[in-house]
Design a protein around this motif. Structure first.
Motif, short mmCIF file in Angstrom:
data_model
loop_
_atom_site.label_atom_id
_atom_site.label_comp_id
_atom_site.label_asym_id
_atom_site.label_seq_id
_atom_site.Cartn_x
_atom_site.Cartn_y
_atom_site.Cartn_z
N LYS A 63 0.82 -1.22 0.00
CA LYS A 63 0.00 0.00 0.00
C LYS A 63 0.85 1.27 0.00
N TYR A 64 2.05 1.21 0.59
CA TYR A 64 2.79 2.45 0.82
C TYR A 64 4.16 2.51 0.15
N SER A 65 4.72 1.39 -0.26
CA SER A 65 6.09 1.40 -0.78
C SER A 65 6.18 2.03 -2.16
N ASP A 66 7.29 2.72 -2.39
CA ASP A 66 7.57 3.34 -3.69
C ASP A 66 8.33 2.36 -4.58
N SER B 91 9.90 11.85 -23.52
CA SER B 91 9.07 11.79 -24.73
C SER B 91 8.10 10.61 -24.70
N CYS B 92 8.06 9.92 -23.55
CA CYS B 92 7.27 8.69 -23.46
C CYS B 92 5.79 9.00 -23.20
N SER B 93 4.94 8.25 -23.85
CA SER B 93 3.50 8.32 -23.60
C SER B 93 3.03 6.93 -23.20
N HIS B 94 2.57 6.79 -21.96
CA HIS B 94 2.14 5.49 -21.45
C HIS B 94 0.95 5.72 -20.53
N PRO B 95 -0.09 4.93 -20.64
CA PRO B 95 -1.31 5.16 -19.85
C PRO B 95 -1.09 5.07 -18.34
N SER B 96 -0.05 4.35 -17.92
CA SER B 96 0.21 4.19 -16.47
C SER B 96 1.19 5.22 -15.93
N LEU B 97 1.77 6.03 -16.82
CA LEU B 97 2.82 6.98 -16.42
C LEU B 97 2.26 8.39 -16.31
N ARG B 98 2.56 9.05 -15.19
CA ARG B 98 2.21 10.47 -15.07
C ARG B 98 3.24 11.15 -14.19
N TRP B 99 3.28 12.49 -14.30
CA TRP B 99 4.24 13.28 -13.53
C TRP B 99 3.54 14.02 -12.42
N GLU C 45 -0.11 5.06 -10.33
CA GLU C 45 -0.33 5.83 -9.10
C GLU C 45 0.58 5.43 -7.95
N THR C 46 1.66 4.72 -8.24
CA THR C 46 2.70 4.44 -7.25
C THR C 46 3.89 5.35 -7.55
N LEU C 47 4.37 6.06 -6.53
CA LEU C 47 5.51 6.95 -6.72
C LEU C 47 6.74 6.15 -7.13
N PHE C 48 7.44 6.63 -8.17
CA PHE C 48 8.73 6.06 -8.50
C PHE C 48 9.80 7.13 -8.39
N VAL C 49 11.00 6.71 -7.98
CA VAL C 49 12.15 7.60 -7.91
C VAL C 49 13.33 6.88 -8.57
N LEU C 50 14.01 7.58 -9.48
CA LEU C 50 15.17 7.02 -10.16
C LEU C 50 16.45 7.58 -9.53
#
Length: 284
Positions: free
Chosen positions: A145-148, A168-176, A215-220
């Motif tokens: 529920k909480y992990s990134d 330049s990526c367009s993906h339905p699951s990706l947002r900023w 809707e899960t936060l990602f960090v690179l």
């Protein structure tokens, strides 16, 4: 203690790393998050907590673990650091990712979502050998529920390849992150002391190292490959000269992804502070 390291360079016999989870039986603070890992209770160290409580906690930590911090004369500052001969276990982000990526079909929703994100990153042309996974997902106590999703990218060229791909990526699951979400971050991490809401959202909105996947936060986390760092520990002496405001034109931002990072600049002009010629801005 579980430590996490961001640094690419380290002093002899030590690894620069920040303690993340500290046993409450040794050091305790009621205002820090208490979490149970493998049937033990730990405080999670948070540098953005109450200043008075944090100072008390760090003093308490230094008394309980005097061997886990060093003073560097080269930097005129102290660092959290682990003596190399005290390291019990190292979790390898590369091996951790491969184990998850090539395992049978995942039933854990967080792991499945993380691997789907990795599959998207692989479309950039960067191979699985140059990626890793870190933090709670790596060590096996993530919370669905909480992990990134925390991904390590190895090598400057690979990092820029992925960031340009995402730009330049367009993906339905990706947002900023939205301006509202960046402003919440600005307030939570005390950035409001340095940036207005507009300044912060304008600068951070250009970042492609943080966003959401399903809707899960990602960090690179881009890191330099071994032997490829732009600076080495102890190669320069740092002397504090005070606070300054400098204006200049950025000529090279290729190392701005790392910790420490830098921007090379030209035509520098000191607006306030000691007047010196500035050729690069280094930050951590």
């Amino acid at each position: 203690i579980q430590f996490k390291t961001f640094s690419n360079e380290h002093p002899p016999n030590f690894i620069i790393a920040k303690p993340k989870y500290i046993p409450v039986r040794e050091v305790y603070c009621k205002n820090l998050l208490i979490t149970n890992i493998f049937n033990q209770e730990f405080n999670r160290l948070n540098f953005w907590s109450d200043k008075k409580e944090l100072r008390y906690y760090l003093d308490f930590f230094s008394r309980s673990y005097p061997n886990y911090r060093i003073f560097s004369k080269d930097h005129m500052n102290w660092f959290f650091a682990i003596p190399r001969n005290k390291i019990k276990q190292i979790f390898d982000p590369k091996e951790g990712l491969k184990k998850l990526f090539f395992s049978p079909e995942q039933k854990d929703p967080h792991i499945k979502n993380s691997m789907d994100f990795v599959k998207l990153l692989l479309k950039s042309g960067v191979t699985i050998e140059n990626l890793g996974i870190t933090f709670s997902t790596l060590v096996g106590y993530h919370d669905p529920k909480y992990s990134d999703i925390n991904i390590v990218i190895y090598g400057k060229e690979n990092a820029w390849k992925i960031l340009n791909f995402l730009n330049s990526c367009s993906h339905p699951s990706l947002r900023w992150k939205t301006k509202v979400e960046w402003d919440l971050f600005r307030k939570k991490r005390n950035r409001y002391k340095f940036f207005t809401q507009e300044e912060f959202s304008d600068q951070m909105g250009r970042k492609k190292t943080e966003g959401f996947f399903n809707e899960t936060l990602f960090v690179l986390f881009p890191v330099e490959k071994e032997g490829g760092t732009w600076q080495t520990w102890g190669s320069e002496i740092c002397e504090p000269l005070g606070v300054a405001e400098v204006e200049g034109t950025v000529t090279d931002n290729s190392e701005s992804l790392f910790r420490p990072g830098r921007y090379k600049i030209k035509n520098s002009r000191v607006l306030s502070g000691e007047s010196v010629s500035v050729s690069q801005v280094v930050f951590y």
